[in-house]
Scaffold this motif. Sequence first.
Motif, PDB file in Angstrom:
ATOM      1  N   ALA A 110       0.840  -1.198   0.000  1.00  0.00           N
ATOM      2  CA  ALA A 110       0.000   0.000   0.000  1.00  0.00           C
ATOM      3  C   ALA A 110       0.868   1.239   0.000  1.00  0.00           C
ATOM      4  O   ALA A 110       1.936   1.266   0.617  1.00  0.00           O
ATOM      5  N   ALA A 114      -2.090   3.550   5.138  1.00  0.00           N
ATOM      6  CA  ALA A 114      -1.214   2.542   4.549  1.00  0.00           C
ATOM      7  C   ALA A 114      -1.121   1.307   5.433  1.00  0.00           C
ATOM      8  O   ALA A 114      -1.144   0.174   4.948  1.00  0.00           O
ATOM      9  N   ALA A 124      -1.933   9.429   6.320  1.00  0.00           N
ATOM     10  CA  ALA A 124      -1.288   8.556   5.337  1.00  0.00           C
ATOM     11  C   ALA A 124      -0.696   7.315   5.994  1.00  0.00           C
ATOM     12  O   ALA A 124      -0.842   6.194   5.486  1.00  0.00           O
ATOM     13  N   TRP A 179      -7.841   1.689  -5.621  1.00  0.00           N
ATOM     14  CA  TRP A 179      -7.264   3.009  -5.327  1.00  0.00           C
ATOM     15  C   TRP A 179      -8.339   4.065  -5.196  1.00  0.00           C
ATOM     16  O   TRP A 179      -9.473   3.910  -5.679  1.00  0.00           O
ATOM     17  N   VAL A 205      -9.454   8.695   0.789  1.00  0.00           N
ATOM     18  CA  VAL A 205      -9.699   7.637   1.763  1.00  0.00           C
ATOM     19  C   VAL A 205     -10.876   7.996   2.663  1.00  0.00           C
ATOM     20  O   VAL A 205     -11.770   7.180   2.902  1.00  0.00           O
ATOM     21  N   ALA A 240      -8.847   1.112   5.512  1.00  0.00           N
ATOM     22  CA  ALA A 240      -8.099   2.361   5.668  1.00  0.00           C
ATOM     23  C   ALA A 240      -9.051   3.514   5.986  1.00  0.00           C
ATOM     24  O   ALA A 240      -8.752   4.380   6.814  1.00  0.00           O
ATOM     25  N   LEU A 270      -4.809   6.826  -1.816  1.00  0.00           N
ATOM     26  CA  LEU A 270      -4.255   5.512  -1.492  1.00  0.00           C
ATOM     27  C   LEU A 270      -4.334   4.584  -2.691  1.00  0.00           C
ATOM     28  O   LEU A 270      -5.307   4.620  -3.454  1.00  0.00           O
ATOM     29  N   ALA A 299       0.226   5.516   0.429  1.00  0.00           N
ATOM     30  CA  ALA A 299      -0.721   6.597   0.714  1.00  0.00           C
ATOM     31  C   ALA A 299      -0.015   7.942   0.629  1.00  0.00           C
ATOM     32  O   ALA A 299       1.167   8.063   0.976  1.00  0.00           O
TER      33      ALA A 299
END
Length: 236
Positions: free
Chosen positions: A41, A60, A56, A108, A154, A79, A93, A43
């Motif tokens: 992942a 992640a 972030a 994403w 996110v 997330a 992300l 971010a």
Amino acid sequence: MITTRPGYPRWHTASAQGPRSHNADAVGAYAAAGGPGIVFALADGVGDDPTAARAARVAAAAAARTAVHKGPVEAVLAAQRAVRELGGGDAVLVVAMPAAQGGYRIAWVGDARAYAWDGGTLTKLTTDHTLAEYFRARHQPVTPRMEHVVTTSVRTAGADEIGTTETASTGLLLTSDGVHKPLAAAGMRAVLARPGTGAAELVEAALARGGSDNATALYVEPLEAGSTTVRFPVAA
């Protein structure tokens, strides 16, 4: 801590703050015991402040620790739940999960990207969720400012707004816009085509090209290279 596991690809990551006040990019990677592989992942926090950086990191980490059988959309939603528990902050992300038949399943939000890399060809797998792409797809005029305005994130995305795709490629590149915008596809391809290069060289090249943002890349070498996986602790 760094460990290696035979039969898995070698991977590495690099990140630089650039001219920003904070590095609000983060990566996560996690291989559950008995699982089919590593979940990756990346971010990119929205903004240049500690809350963006924290969002972030949390995004992640939560995405990377999602069980593979739940799929990458659930990783983005995990997330989202984690970020919403924070007092503030948001991020874009991209998540890549091992697919049963090989390659990766990807989900994403925003403008974090995934590319497939086979040692010679770089293929963009994701489409930016930005105002520019929204109008471009409708054949409408686009301004430079629109490239930086994301339409999903996110914290805000609905489940039906999360982008999804798959690739059979074992070579994978995840990037924040601080890498792919200054370099573009041709610049990234030129860097990866040089022997022994990867995430660090992409980040360095992006900043040398005049990048004005945090720059982060996570690079998974193609299995055909005959290398092994390198793991590091998940982002937290």
